[in-house]
Design an enzyme around this catalytic site. Structure first.
Site, mmCIF file in Angstrom:
data_model
loop_
_atom_site.group_PDB
_atom_site.id
_atom_site.type_symbol
_atom_site.label_atom_id
_atom_site.label_comp_id
_atom_site.label_asym_id
_atom_site.label_seq_id
_atom_site.Cartn_x
_atom_site.Cartn_y
_atom_site.Cartn_z
ATOM 1 N N HIS A 65 -16.301 3.410 8.445
ATOM 2 C CA HIS A 65 -14.734 3.361 8.592
ATOM 3 C C HIS A 65 -14.181 4.885 8.711
ATOM 4 O O HIS A 65 -14.635 5.579 8.225
ATOM 5 C CB HIS A 65 -14.410 2.978 7.016
ATOM 6 C CG HIS A 65 -13.003 2.850 6.967
ATOM 7 N ND1 HIS A 65 -12.215 1.663 6.799
ATOM 8 C CD2 HIS A 65 -11.826 3.789 7.046
ATOM 9 C CE1 HIS A 65 -11.103 1.841 6.876
ATOM 10 N NE2 HIS A 65 -10.738 3.189 6.954
ATOM 11 N N LEU A 66 -13.720 4.610 10.053
ATOM 12 C CA LEU A 66 -13.318 5.950 10.425
ATOM 13 C C LEU A 66 -11.896 5.874 11.170
ATOM 14 O O LEU A 66 -11.397 5.362 12.170
ATOM 15 C CB LEU A 66 -14.358 6.262 11.909
ATOM 16 C CG LEU A 66 -15.692 6.149 11.807
ATOM 17 C CD1 LEU A 66 -16.352 6.328 13.216
ATOM 18 C CD2 LEU A 66 -16.051 7.230 11.006
ATOM 19 N N ARG B 100 -2.636 -2.141 -3.273
ATOM 20 C CA ARG B 100 -4.200 -1.491 -3.062
ATOM 21 C C ARG B 100 -3.833 -0.152 -4.103
ATOM 22 O O ARG B 100 -2.883 0.617 -3.967
ATOM 23 C CB ARG B 100 -3.965 -0.956 -1.579
ATOM 24 C CG ARG B 100 -5.212 0.097 -1.454
ATOM 25 C CD ARG B 100 -5.157 0.862 -0.189
ATOM 26 N NE ARG B 100 -6.266 1.762 -0.052
ATOM 27 C CZ ARG B 100 -6.073 2.853 0.924
ATOM 28 N NH1 ARG B 100 -5.105 3.097 1.572
ATOM 29 N NH2 ARG B 100 -7.328 3.531 0.837
ATOM 30 N N GLY C 281 -13.332 3.991 14.922
ATOM 31 C CA GLY C 281 -14.271 3.236 15.026
ATOM 32 C C GLY C 281 -14.033 2.125 16.006
ATOM 33 O O GLY C 281 -14.914 1.730 16.798
ATOM 34 N N GLU C 282 -12.954 1.504 15.842
ATOM 35 C CA GLU C 282 -12.565 0.348 16.741
ATOM 36 C C GLU C 282 -12.279 0.703 18.027
ATOM 37 O O GLU C 282 -12.459 -0.074 18.984
ATOM 38 C CB GLU C 282 -11.346 -0.400 16.021
ATOM 39 C CG GLU C 282 -11.613 -1.054 14.605
ATOM 40 C CD GLU C 282 -10.399 -1.607 13.915
ATOM 41 O OE1 GLU C 282 -9.295 -1.926 14.732
ATOM 42 O OE2 GLU C 282 -10.516 -1.480 12.562
ATOM 43 N N HIS D 198 -12.488 3.395 0.158
ATOM 44 C CA HIS D 198 -12.536 2.480 1.375
ATOM 45 C C HIS D 198 -13.317 1.216 1.139
ATOM 46 O O HIS D 198 -13.714 0.350 2.069
ATOM 47 C CB HIS D 198 -13.187 3.162 2.577
ATOM 48 C CG HIS D 198 -12.235 4.136 3.144
ATOM 49 N ND1 HIS D 198 -12.881 5.240 3.871
ATOM 50 C CD2 HIS D 198 -10.772 4.288 3.028
ATOM 51 C CE1 HIS D 198 -11.861 6.242 4.279
ATOM 52 N NE2 HIS D 198 -10.656 5.503 3.910
ATOM 53 N N ARG E 288 -9.296 16.533 6.391
ATOM 54 C CA ARG E 288 -10.280 16.796 5.055
ATOM 55 C C ARG E 288 -11.383 17.430 5.520
ATOM 56 O O ARG E 288 -12.114 16.874 6.711
ATOM 57 C CB ARG E 288 -10.514 15.625 4.567
ATOM 58 C CG ARG E 288 -9.178 15.004 3.595
ATOM 59 C CD ARG E 288 -9.551 14.017 2.680
ATOM 60 N NE ARG E 288 -8.339 13.091 2.528
ATOM 61 C CZ ARG E 288 -8.515 11.751 2.776
ATOM 62 N NH1 ARG E 288 -9.705 11.193 2.661
ATOM 63 N NH2 ARG E 288 -7.364 11.057 2.429
ATOM 64 N N GLY F 41 -8.727 9.119 7.168
ATOM 65 C CA GLY F 41 -9.862 9.389 6.245
ATOM 66 C C GLY F 41 -11.265 8.813 6.886
ATOM 67 O O GLY F 41 -11.018 7.651 7.594
ATOM 68 N N GLU G 286 -8.214 -4.758 5.662
ATOM 69 C CA GLU G 286 -7.922 -4.744 4.121
ATOM 70 C C GLU G 286 -6.915 -5.452 3.559
ATOM 71 O O GLU G 286 -7.114 -6.077 2.352
ATOM 72 C CB GLU G 286 -7.652 -3.142 3.900
ATOM 73 C CG GLU G 286 -8.874 -2.259 4.230
ATOM 74 C CD GLU G 286 -8.576 -0.804 4.416
ATOM 75 O OE1 GLU G 286 -7.848 -0.434 5.249
ATOM 76 O OE2 GLU G 286 -8.487 -0.069 3.537
ATOM 77 N N ASN H 60 0.796 -1.176 0.051
ATOM 78 C CA ASN H 60 0.186 -0.037 0.147
ATOM 79 C C ASN H 60 0.975 1.224 0.219
ATOM 80 O O ASN H 60 1.240 1.610 0.969
ATOM 81 C CB ASN H 60 -0.920 -0.296 1.202
ATOM 82 C CG ASN H 60 -1.925 1.212 1.397
ATOM 83 O OD1 ASN H 60 -1.757 2.089 0.398
ATOM 84 N ND2 ASN H 60 -2.587 1.192 2.387
HETATM 85 P P1 ADP Z 1 -5.398 5.246 8.412
HETATM 86 O O1 ADP Z 1 -6.757 5.930 7.641
HETATM 87 O O2 ADP Z 1 -4.206 6.155 8.436
HETATM 88 O O3 ADP Z 1 -5.109 3.775 8.122
HETATM 89 P P2 ADP Z 1 -6.389 4.507 11.120
HETATM 90 O O4 ADP Z 1 -7.620 3.435 10.723
HETATM 91 O O5 ADP Z 1 -5.219 3.738 11.663
HETATM 92 O O6 ADP Z 1 -5.767 5.577 10.011
HETATM 93 O O7 ADP Z 1 -7.036 5.487 12.173
HETATM 94 C C1 ADP Z 1 -6.052 6.647 13.013
HETATM 95 C C2 ADP Z 1 -7.114 7.448 13.610
HETATM 96 O O8 ADP Z 1 -7.685 6.542 14.741
HETATM 97 C C3 ADP Z 1 -6.376 8.403 14.394
HETATM 98 O O9 ADP Z 1 -7.311 9.506 14.346
HETATM 99 C C4 ADP Z 1 -6.193 8.004 15.799
HETATM 100 O O10 ADP Z 1 -6.103 9.010 16.750
HETATM 101 C C5 ADP Z 1 -7.516 7.123 16.001
HETATM 102 N N1 ADP Z 1 -7.457 6.331 17.125
HETATM 103 C C6 ADP Z 1 -6.528 5.226 17.301
HETATM 104 N N2 ADP Z 1 -6.831 4.801 18.647
HETATM 105 C C7 ADP Z 1 -7.790 5.520 19.159
HETATM 106 C C8 ADP Z 1 -8.227 5.552 20.347
HETATM 107 N N3 ADP Z 1 -8.136 4.769 21.456
HETATM 108 N N4 ADP Z 1 -9.182 6.289 20.704
HETATM 109 C C9 ADP Z 1 -9.473 7.429 19.681
HETATM 110 N N5 ADP Z 1 -9.015 7.534 18.549
HETATM 111 C C10 ADP Z 1 -7.959 6.717 18.125
#
Ligand code: ADP
Length: 401
Positions: A208-209, A91, A333-334, A180, A241, A212, A385, A7
């Site tokens: 998907h949070l 990707r 999201g996770e 995504h 963004r 992006g 992914e 990627n």
């Molecule tokens: P990418 O789009 O670069 O793959 P990720 O899916 O890793 O990004 O998500 C990154 C985001 O997730 C960041 O804004 C990070 O702060 C947030 N994040 C990771 N862990 C936590 C947490 N425990 N609480 C809140 N936000 C989190």
């Protein structure tokens, strides 16, 4: 079969080596700061601790060479011969209307991929650089492109045509594509399995949070609407963004600030969203920390983030005539109980109700966090992914015979 997943970003290469027989990730890592001083490689074999190495990485070809050497390394490696890598899955962000499925990359196809740069100038050039680097470093190994847009290709016309002259769609392919897709598809499949249902009976909303962010309405296994559009700029508020805004604002700012196209693009993609509103950070963890320390601008950014998400959930429930399950995935999201609870607050009118204890306890595992009285299931599902790309790569290679 061992499949290398690549990627490529502008200054980074993320990688993962997956054994497709067991679906185990043998090693993963990232080369960052490519072309800058002090490039860094982080590498994590599945059975040993992560290592970080500094190096001089001038371009993506050198980056891929480093990836291979880490995979082969005596101390940190997971293979003993380069030939153990039997395929590479890439990707690729934008597939346009041409690529609605993953494909085996050939020389003829490269020129078609290059023609899509116009649609995704911020992403596709780097993906192509990664493909070229792997072709040089791993000659003769099949390379497969998996597109972020592909899952959304069955969206109905009324969801993808914009309210501008139709001729713009015909002339410049301006329409909603959505991104995504690999992640939305993966979590939708996992949700279907978790619910023990047939996808033909389910209306899902997947959020998907990550840095992006996008949200998708999935009806009977098909993406029927999604928040990202012609580019990944539209939709939800993101790390840096803007997401949705009145298009006239761009014209107004460009005129008032005498901005070039490039500067306006940078403003909307790099200096907006959580970062632009809070003036603090594009990273949700840091925003939440700042809220805890009393930052009112960070609180505003968080509130806007969750409010927009809630509005989209409501509108996608309306678009599908209801919803059976809501899914949270990717970094925020996770891992963020706060974002999940603030977003779902007041959504009980459509049957979404969280169990607070379950919600608080979840970090990066597959869990149903809905309360017993909820008629809509809310699930947290870590995305994968890379695994989806590995599965598609294996499928395409098998089809080639
Ligand atoms: P990418 O789009 O670069 O793959 P990720 O899916 O890793 O990004 O998500 C990154 C985001 O997730 C960041 O804004 C990070 O702060 C947030 N994040 C990771 N862990 C936590 C947490 N425990 N609480 C809140 N936000 C989190």
């Amino acid at each position: 079969m061992k499949i290398l997943i690549i990627n490529c970003g502008s200054s980074s290469v993320k990688y993962q080596l997956i054994d497709s027989d067991t679906e185990v990730s043998l090693a993963k890592g990232m080369v960052s700061r490519i072309g800058m001083s002090a490039s860094v490689i982080t590498h994590k074999p599945y059975d040993r601790p992560e290592v970080t190495v500094s190096a001089e990485v001038l371009d993506h070809i050198v980056a891929v060479e480093y990836v291979i050497s880490m995979l082969l390394s005596e101390n940190h490696g997971v293979i003993s011969d380069k030939n153990e890598i039997e395929a590479v899955g890439h990707r690729v962000v934008h597939g346009g209307e041409r690529f609605t499925e993953s494909v085996l990359i050939t020389q003829e196809l490269m020129s078609e991929l290059r023609s899509l740069i116009e649609l995704a100038p911020l992403h596709n050039p780097h993906n192509i650089r990664g493909i070229n680097a792997c072709m040089k470093t791993l000659p003769g190994i099949p390379q497969i492109a998996v597109f972020d847009t592909a899952f959304h290709h069955e969206m109905p016309t009324h969801a993808y045509i914009y309210g501008i002259p139709y001729v713009m769609y015909k002339r410049y392919s301006i329409r909603r594509y959505g991104f995504h897709g690999t992640s939305h598809k993966y979590v939708a499949e996992r949700a279907t399995a978790m619910l023990g249902q047939d996808s033909s009976k389910l209306r899902l909303i997947t959020c998907h949070l990550g840095n992006g962010a996008s949200i998708t309405a999935i009806d009977k296994g098909i993406s029927v609407d999604t928040s990202m559009g012609f580019t990944p700029l539209e939709g939800l508020l993101m790390g840096s963004r803007s997401g949705d805004l009145d298009p006239a604002i761009i014209l107004h700012i460009m005129a008032r600030e005498e901005l070039s196209l490039h500067e306006a693009n940078t403003l909307l993609n790099k200096h907006s969203g959580l970062s632009g509103i809070s003036g603090q950070s594009s990273d949700m963890r840091e925003i939440i920390e700042a809220v805890g320390e009393g930052s009112t601008k960070s609180k505003l950014a968080l509130d806007i983030y969750c409010y927009r998400l809630k509005k989209y959930i409501g509108s996608y429930a309306a678009a599908m005539g209801g919803v059976d399950a809501l899914i949270f995935t990717a970094g925020v999201g996770e891992n963020s109980p706060l974002v999940r609870s603030q977003t779902c607050d007041d959504l009980s009118f459509i049957g979404i109700r969280l169990n607070p204890e379950k919600n608080e306890g979840v970090h990066g595992t597959e869990v149903d966090i809905s309360s017993d009285s909820a008629s809509v299931k809310t699930l947290v599902i870590p995305t994968n992914e890379e695994l989806m790309i590995a599965r598609d790569t294996l499928r395409i290679i098998s089809e080639q015979g």
